[in-house]
Design an enzyme around this catalytic site. Structure first.
Site, PDB file in Angstrom:
ATOM      1  CG  ASP A  90      -2.212  -1.248   1.015  1.00  0.00           C
ATOM      2  OD1 ASP A  90      -2.039  -1.716  -0.380  1.00  0.00           O
ATOM      3  OD2 ASP A  90      -2.874  -1.582   1.824  1.00  0.00           O
TER       4      ASP A  90
ATOM      5  CG  ASP B 199     -12.327  -2.144  -2.193  1.00  0.00           C
ATOM      6  OD1 ASP B 199     -12.212  -3.040  -1.708  1.00  0.00           O
ATOM      7  OD2 ASP B 199     -12.105  -1.166  -2.175  1.00  0.00           O
TER       8      ASP B 199
END
Length: 237
Positions: free
Chosen positions: A8, A129
């Site tokens: 990330d 998500d």
């Protein structure tokens, strides 16, 4: 099952969030590309990258880092976060990225998603998500009224090949993965499902493999040392 160690990105650094909260960010390294090199050395074939800044802003501030990793040619790269135009998707693919992940744009602009799938086929994945069963957007800062099954049904009809499904409540929490969710999706849809969020033990990886999911993403458990990447790759086989 393929295992995708994750990077990330925030300001070129390798970071992790807790349940998608940007206020709960841990920096694990100043040079994100160095982690990719370590992944390749351990035997990984893929890396899952997310531009956290881009996910919120719809821009690509970490493009050069992603392009550098893809350009090395040691790992197949999938990238998500801020990809909301065909030009941005094309730029990543031309830089050597293997798969781009559409999130907010896939949820809010079905015509755009359809154009991308028509143009690039299996190089397009969609990030699903989930917060309490509903699809989140804008770097997880907003939750829509679109339920997971309605969204996945539409994605399959549009010809999407791969979905990366994240249970936000499990992400970075080291509490195990939502096996029931992936078992249901795997049974209901023909798309390749990549499980994301909560993979915290080798048992999680083995359970996902047994469910027949296409892939699993390894994040915080790697960075904290809870799982060695070599062991995780072996468990996924």
């Amino acid at each position: 099952m393929i295992l995708l160690p994750a990077i990330d990105l925030y300001a070129g650094k390798a970071v992790r969030l807790l349940r998608g909260d940007y206020e709960k960010m841990t920096v694990y390294g100043e040079n994100a590309a160095a982690f990719a090199a370590a992944f390749a050395d351990a035997g990984a074939e893929w890396v899952h990258m997310v531009d956290l800044e881009g996910a919120k802003s719809g821009t690509t501030p970490n493009f050069e880092t992603v392009a550098a990793v893809a350009g090395e040619g040691k790992l197949r790269v999938e990238i998500g976060g801020g990809i909301r135009s065909e030009d941005t998707a094309a730029r990543y693919l031309e830089a050597g990225v293997s798969r781009v992940i559409l999130g907010t744009a896939a949820l809010r602009d079905r015509a755009f998603l359809e154009r991308c799938v028509t143009r690039w086929g299996e190089k397009i994945a969609v990030g699903v998500d989930l917060r309490n069963g509903y699809v989140a957007a804008q770097g997880w800062t907003e939750t829509s009224d679109v339920a997971v099954d309605a969204f996945c049904s539409e994605l399959q009809e549009l010809g999407v090949k791969t979905v990366i499904v994240t249970d936000i409540s499990r992400d970075g929490a080291m509490q195990g993965t939502n096996r029931g969710l992936y078992e249901r999706l795997r049974a209901r849809y023909s798309m390749d499902v990549i499980a994301s969020g909560g993979v915290s033990s080798l048992a999680d990886i083995r359970a996902l493999r047994a469910l027949g999911v296409y892939g699993a993403i390894l994040g915080k458990a790697y960075y904290t040392g809870a799982i060695s990447l070599r062991d995780a790759l072996e468990a996924a086989k």
